[in-house]
Motif scaffolding. Structure first.
Motif, short mmCIF file in Angstrom:
data_model
loop_
_atom_site.label_atom_id
_atom_site.label_comp_id
_atom_site.label_asym_id
_atom_site.label_seq_id
_atom_site.Cartn_x
_atom_site.Cartn_y
_atom_site.Cartn_z
N ASP A 107 0.82 -1.21 0.00
CA ASP A 107 0.00 0.00 0.00
C ASP A 107 0.85 1.26 0.00
OD1 ASP A 107 -2.41 -1.30 -0.12
OD2 ASP A 107 -2.80 -1.20 2.02
N ALA A 108 1.98 1.24 0.69
CA ALA A 108 2.87 2.41 0.73
C ALA A 108 3.47 2.67 -0.64
CB ALA A 108 3.97 2.22 1.77
N LEU A 109 3.88 1.60 -1.33
CA LEU A 109 4.44 1.77 -2.68
C LEU A 109 3.36 2.27 -3.64
CD1 LEU A 109 6.80 1.52 -4.62
CD2 LEU A 109 6.19 -0.90 -4.92
N ARG A 110 2.19 1.69 -3.56
CA ARG A 110 1.07 2.13 -4.42
C ARG A 110 0.78 3.60 -4.20
NH1 ARG A 110 -3.62 3.13 -2.88
NH2 ARG A 110 -3.49 1.86 -1.00
N ARG A 111 0.76 4.02 -2.93
CA ARG A 111 0.48 5.42 -2.60
C ARG A 111 1.50 6.36 -3.22
NH1 ARG A 111 -1.19 3.90 2.13
NH2 ARG A 111 0.82 4.05 3.15
N LEU A 112 2.78 5.97 -3.24
CA LEU A 112 3.81 6.82 -3.86
C LEU A 112 3.48 7.06 -5.33
CD1 LEU A 112 7.06 5.39 -2.26
CD2 LEU A 112 6.08 7.66 -1.89
N PHE A 113 2.98 6.04 -6.02
CA PHE A 113 2.61 6.20 -7.42
C PHE A 113 1.36 7.05 -7.55
CE2 PHE A 113 5.76 3.06 -8.16
CZ PHE A 113 6.14 3.24 -9.47
N GLU A 114 0.38 6.81 -6.72
CA GLU A 114 -0.86 7.58 -6.78
C GLU A 114 -0.64 9.06 -6.47
OE1 GLU A 114 -3.49 5.46 -4.19
OE2 GLU A 114 -3.96 3.96 -5.73
N GLU A 115 0.35 9.36 -5.64
CA GLU A 115 0.67 10.75 -5.31
C GLU A 115 1.63 11.39 -6.32
OE1 GLU A 115 2.18 10.33 -1.33
OE2 GLU A 115 0.19 9.97 -0.49
N GLY A 116 1.98 10.66 -7.38
CA GLY A 116 2.85 11.20 -8.41
C GLY A 116 4.34 11.18 -8.06
N GLU A 117 4.70 10.46 -7.01
CA GLU A 117 6.09 10.42 -6.57
C GLU A 117 6.85 9.22 -7.12
OE1 GLU A 117 7.84 12.61 -4.89
OE2 GLU A 117 6.16 13.98 -4.71
N GLY A 118 6.15 8.20 -7.58
CA GLY A 118 6.80 6.99 -8.10
C GLY A 118 6.82 6.99 -9.61
N ALA A 119 7.85 6.38 -10.15
CA ALA A 119 7.96 6.22 -11.60
C ALA A 119 8.62 4.87 -11.87
CB ALA A 119 8.78 7.34 -12.22
N ALA A 120 8.34 4.30 -13.03
CA ALA A 120 8.88 2.99 -13.37
C ALA A 120 9.36 2.97 -14.81
CB ALA A 120 7.82 1.92 -13.17
#
Length: 129
Positions: A107-120
């Motif tokens: 959930d923490a990793l998913r949240r980073l993506f949902e908040e625009g902080e994660g990229a792949a």
């Protein structure tokens, strides 16, 4: 924002001939991991103790239950499996899973993506060189 991924993408494309695509879409990350059974390179906000927040690359290996397991080249190799790694303002608490391997709550990793902080960085079609 994704300076690390941009450099890595160029390097991998030059080395492998495979086109790579950057995405911030969590569903695309999960699909690539589950469908292709391939590792996914991630760029996330990161903060080591006593350091300013920064960006860091990880390699997402698998989802195990409610945890995302990833390779971290900066992981403390001397720590036993199961050792908790403290969280901070940028990162959730993580856990040692093996040499170079850590995990964090999915959930923490998913949240980073949902908040625009994660990229792949996702592989696309492989092209012969």
């Amino acid at each position: 924002m994704n300076q690390l991924l941009t450099v890595t993408r160029r390097m991998l494309e030059d080395l492998t001939g495979a086109q790579m695509a950057e995405t911030g879409d969590w569903d695309e990350v999960l699909a690539a991991l589950n469908d292709a059974k391939e590792d996914v390179i991630l760029e996330l906000p990161w903060q080591h103790p006593d350091a300013a927040p920064d960006r860091h690359e990880l390699v997402l290996k698998r989802i195990t239950g409610d945890r995302a397991v990833y390779y971290n080249a900066s992981s403390p190799l001397s720590q036993a499996v199961g050792t908790p790694l403290p969280g901070n303002a940028v990162l959730p608490e993580r856990r040692v899973e093996g040499p170079g391997l850590e995990s964090m709550p999915l959930d923490a990793l998913r949240r980073l993506f949902e908040e625009g902080e994660g990229a792949a960085l996702l592989p696309t079609k492989r092209h012969p060189r």
